[in-house]
Design a protein around this motif. Structure first.
Motif, PDB file in Angstrom:
ATOM      1  N   THR A   2       0.862  -1.190   0.000  1.00  0.00           N
ATOM      2  CA  THR A   2       0.000   0.000   0.000  1.00  0.00           C
ATOM      3  C   THR A   2       0.889   1.227   0.000  1.00  0.00           C
ATOM      4  N   GLY A   3       0.373   2.284  -0.571  1.00  0.00           N
ATOM      5  CA  GLY A   3       1.152   3.513  -0.651  1.00  0.00           C
ATOM      6  C   GLY A   3       2.033   3.526  -1.885  1.00  0.00           C
ATOM      7  N   LYS A   4       2.898   4.545  -1.950  1.00  0.00           N
ATOM      8  CA  LYS A   4       3.817   4.674  -3.084  1.00  0.00           C
ATOM      9  C   LYS A   4       5.013   5.514  -2.678  1.00  0.00           C
ATOM     10  N   TYR A   5       6.049   5.404  -3.489  1.00  0.00           N
ATOM     11  CA  TYR A   5       7.241   6.214  -3.283  1.00  0.00           C
ATOM     12  C   TYR A   5       7.160   7.414  -4.218  1.00  0.00           C
ATOM     13  N   GLN A   6       7.409   8.602  -3.670  1.00  0.00           N
ATOM     14  CA  GLN A   6       7.350   9.821  -4.461  1.00  0.00           C
ATOM     15  C   GLN A   6       8.667  10.574  -4.362  1.00  0.00           C
ATOM     16  N   VAL A   7       8.934  11.364  -5.395  1.00  0.00           N
ATOM     17  CA  VAL A   7      10.107  12.226  -5.410  1.00  0.00           C
ATOM     18  C   VAL A   7       9.620  13.658  -5.240  1.00  0.00           C
ATOM     19  N   TRP A   8      10.251  14.374  -4.340  1.00  0.00           N
ATOM     20  CA  TRP A   8       9.954  15.781  -4.073  1.00  0.00           C
ATOM     21  C   TRP A   8      11.194  16.600  -4.391  1.00  0.00           C
ATOM     22  N   LEU A   9      10.990  17.820  -4.858  1.00  0.00           N
ATOM     23  CA  LEU A   9      12.079  18.772  -5.073  1.00  0.00           C
ATOM     24  C   LEU A   9      11.938  19.847  -4.004  1.00  0.00           C
ATOM     25  N   LYS A  10      13.053  20.159  -3.329  1.00  0.00           N
ATOM     26  CA  LYS A  10      13.026  21.137  -2.246  1.00  0.00           C
ATOM     27  C   LYS A  10      14.066  22.214  -2.514  1.00  0.00           C
ATOM     28  N   GLU A  11      13.672  23.458  -2.330  1.00  0.00           N
ATOM     29  CA  GLU A  11      14.601  24.570  -2.487  1.00  0.00           C
ATOM     30  C   GLU A  11      15.642  24.512  -1.379  1.00  0.00           C
ATOM     31  N   THR A  12      16.875  24.869  -1.701  1.00  0.00           N
ATOM     32  CA  THR A  12      17.942  24.793  -0.702  1.00  0.00           C
ATOM     33  C   THR A  12      17.905  25.955   0.277  1.00  0.00           C
ATOM     34  N   ASP A  13      17.404  27.109  -0.147  1.00  0.00           N
ATOM     35  CA  ASP A  13      17.443  28.290   0.706  1.00  0.00           C
ATOM     36  C   ASP A  13      16.119  28.586   1.405  1.00  0.00           C
ATOM     37  N   SER A  14      15.137  27.713   1.265  1.00  0.00           N
ATOM     38  CA  SER A  14      13.859  27.921   1.938  1.00  0.00           C
ATOM     39  C   SER A  14      13.198  26.569   2.181  1.00  0.00           C
ATOM     40  N   GLU A  15      12.018  26.606   2.717  1.00  0.00           N
ATOM     41  CA  GLU A  15      11.277  25.381   3.003  1.00  0.00           C
ATOM     42  C   GLU A  15      10.337  24.992   1.862  1.00  0.00           C
ATOM     43  N   GLY A  16      10.400  25.707   0.731  1.00  0.00           N
ATOM     44  CA  GLY A  16       9.520  25.414  -0.391  1.00  0.00           C
ATOM     45  C   GLY A  16       9.833  24.066  -1.003  1.00  0.00           C
ATOM     46  N   LYS A  17       8.812  23.232  -1.155  1.00  0.00           N
ATOM     47  CA  LYS A  17       8.995  21.917  -1.773  1.00  0.00           C
ATOM     48  C   LYS A  17       7.813  21.618  -2.674  1.00  0.00           C
ATOM     49  N   SER A  54      10.487  -1.327 -11.307  1.00  0.00           N
ATOM     50  CA  SER A  54      11.031  -2.040 -12.465  1.00  0.00           C
ATOM     51  C   SER A  54      12.026  -3.085 -11.971  1.00  0.00           C
ATOM     52  N   LYS A  55      12.746  -3.696 -12.889  1.00  0.00           N
ATOM     53  CA  LYS A  55      13.676  -4.767 -12.527  1.00  0.00           C
ATOM     54  C   LYS A  55      14.720  -4.333 -11.503  1.00  0.00           C
ATOM     55  N   GLY A  56      15.285  -3.171 -11.679  1.00  0.00           N
ATOM     56  CA  GLY A  56      16.379  -2.721 -10.821  1.00  0.00           C
ATOM     57  C   GLY A  56      15.943  -1.943  -9.602  1.00  0.00           C
ATOM     58  N   GLY A  57      14.661  -1.866  -9.341  1.00  0.00           N
ATOM     59  CA  GLY A  57      14.174  -1.095  -8.206  1.00  0.00           C
ATOM     60  C   GLY A  57      13.143  -0.085  -8.677  1.00  0.00           C
ATOM     61  N   TYR A  58      13.029   1.002  -7.955  1.00  0.00           N
ATOM     62  CA  TYR A  58      12.072   2.042  -8.306  1.00  0.00           C
ATOM     63  C   TYR A  58      12.780   3.132  -9.110  1.00  0.00           C
ATOM     64  N   VAL A  59      12.126   3.579 -10.200  1.00  0.00           N
ATOM     65  CA  VAL A  59      12.738   4.521 -11.130  1.00  0.00           C
ATOM     66  C   VAL A  59      11.721   5.585 -11.537  1.00  0.00           C
ATOM     67  N   GLY A  60      12.206   6.807 -11.734  1.00  0.00           N
ATOM     68  CA  GLY A  60      11.392   7.890 -12.261  1.00  0.00           C
ATOM     69  C   GLY A  60      12.272   8.920 -12.923  1.00  0.00           C
ATOM     70  N   SER A  61      11.795   9.545 -14.000  1.00  0.00           N
ATOM     71  CA  SER A  61      12.570  10.535 -14.745  1.00  0.00           C
ATOM     72  C   SER A  61      11.739  11.790 -14.966  1.00  0.00           C
ATOM     73  N   ALA A  62      12.405  12.926 -14.919  1.00  0.00           N
ATOM     74  CA  ALA A  62      11.717  14.202 -15.132  1.00  0.00           C
ATOM     75  C   ALA A  62      12.724  15.246 -15.568  1.00  0.00           C
ATOM     76  N   PRO A  75      20.421  25.453  -7.318  1.00  0.00           N
ATOM     77  CA  PRO A  75      20.461  24.072  -6.853  1.00  0.00           C
ATOM     78  C   PRO A  75      19.173  23.720  -6.123  1.00  0.00           C
ATOM     79  N   PHE A  76      18.860  22.428  -6.098  1.00  0.00           N
ATOM     80  CA  PHE A  76      17.706  21.958  -5.339  1.00  0.00           C
ATOM     81  C   PHE A  76      17.995  20.580  -4.777  1.00  0.00           C
ATOM     82  N   GLU A  77      17.211  20.223  -3.790  1.00  0.00           N
ATOM     83  CA  GLU A  77      17.377  18.963  -3.096  1.00  0.00           C
ATOM     84  C   GLU A  77      16.351  17.961  -3.618  1.00  0.00           C
ATOM     85  N   ILE A  78      16.776  16.714  -3.767  1.00  0.00           N
ATOM     86  CA  ILE A  78      15.898  15.615  -4.165  1.00  0.00           C
ATOM     87  C   ILE A  78      15.551  14.829  -2.904  1.00  0.00           C
ATOM     88  N   ILE A  79      14.266  14.599  -2.679  1.00  0.00           N
ATOM     89  CA  ILE A  79      13.821  13.831  -1.521  1.00  0.00           C
ATOM     90  C   ILE A  79      12.928  12.695  -2.015  1.00  0.00           C
TER      91      ILE A  79
END
Length: 167
Positions: free
Chosen positions: A99-114, A123-131, A139-143
């Protein structure tokens, strides 16, 4: 003194309007040149399968950043800055969810904006996503998070990494 009473309220209102104009102008000039992940003009686009395959197979020399987490979970981000866009693929070795899912979030480095970027697909090698996203947001943070509800709230953070300017 009574002859000044009619001028007090209009003078106070005029000072308040000038204060608001001054504050608006300062905030506007501070934001010029900065592009926020939360701006309406910034779009996060999912990559076509043909474009994403190049990241997964490693056909070019992409930059790679490891995603770090507290547990035994592993992940990495492969990215390329080209033509004003940052194209990236997140791949993670995570336990399969019932149940549920894994999501990717983008977060600004200089603030709390995400911002929610994508849902990782199994997929075969695990969980994958492209954007891809505009390079002006660097710069930004990947979560990578585990989400039980489909809402705008970040729930359980599993992995973190950073995409910064290319040297």
């Amino acid at each position: 003194m009574k002859k000044f009473y009619p001028y007090i309220f209009p003078a106070a209102a005029l000072l308040f309007v000038f204060f608001l104009l001054f504050r608006w102008y300062n905030l506007r000039t501070q934001r010029e040149g900065m592009t926020s992940l939360l701006s309406d003009g910034v779009k996060i686009e999912n990559l076509e399968p043909a474009e994403a395959t190049g990241f997964l197979k490693g056909t070019k020399d992409f930059k790679t950043e490891n995603l770090e987490g507290a547990g035994a979970d592993l992940g990495e981000v492969r990215y390329e800055v080209k033509d004003g866009k940052v194209s990236f693929t997140v791949s993670a070795v995570l336990p399969k969810l019932s149940t549920g899912k894994y999501q990717v979030w983008l977060k600004e480095t200089d603030s709390e904006g995400k911002r929610k970027a994508m849902v990782l697909e199994y997929s075969k090698g695990g969980y994958v996503g492209s954007a891809s996203i505009s390079s002006s947001t660097l710069p930004f943070e990947i979560i990578v998070s585990k989400e039980m509800n489909d809402d705008a709230q970040l729930e359980e953070i599993l992995l973190k990494g950073m995409i910064s300017e290319q040297e």
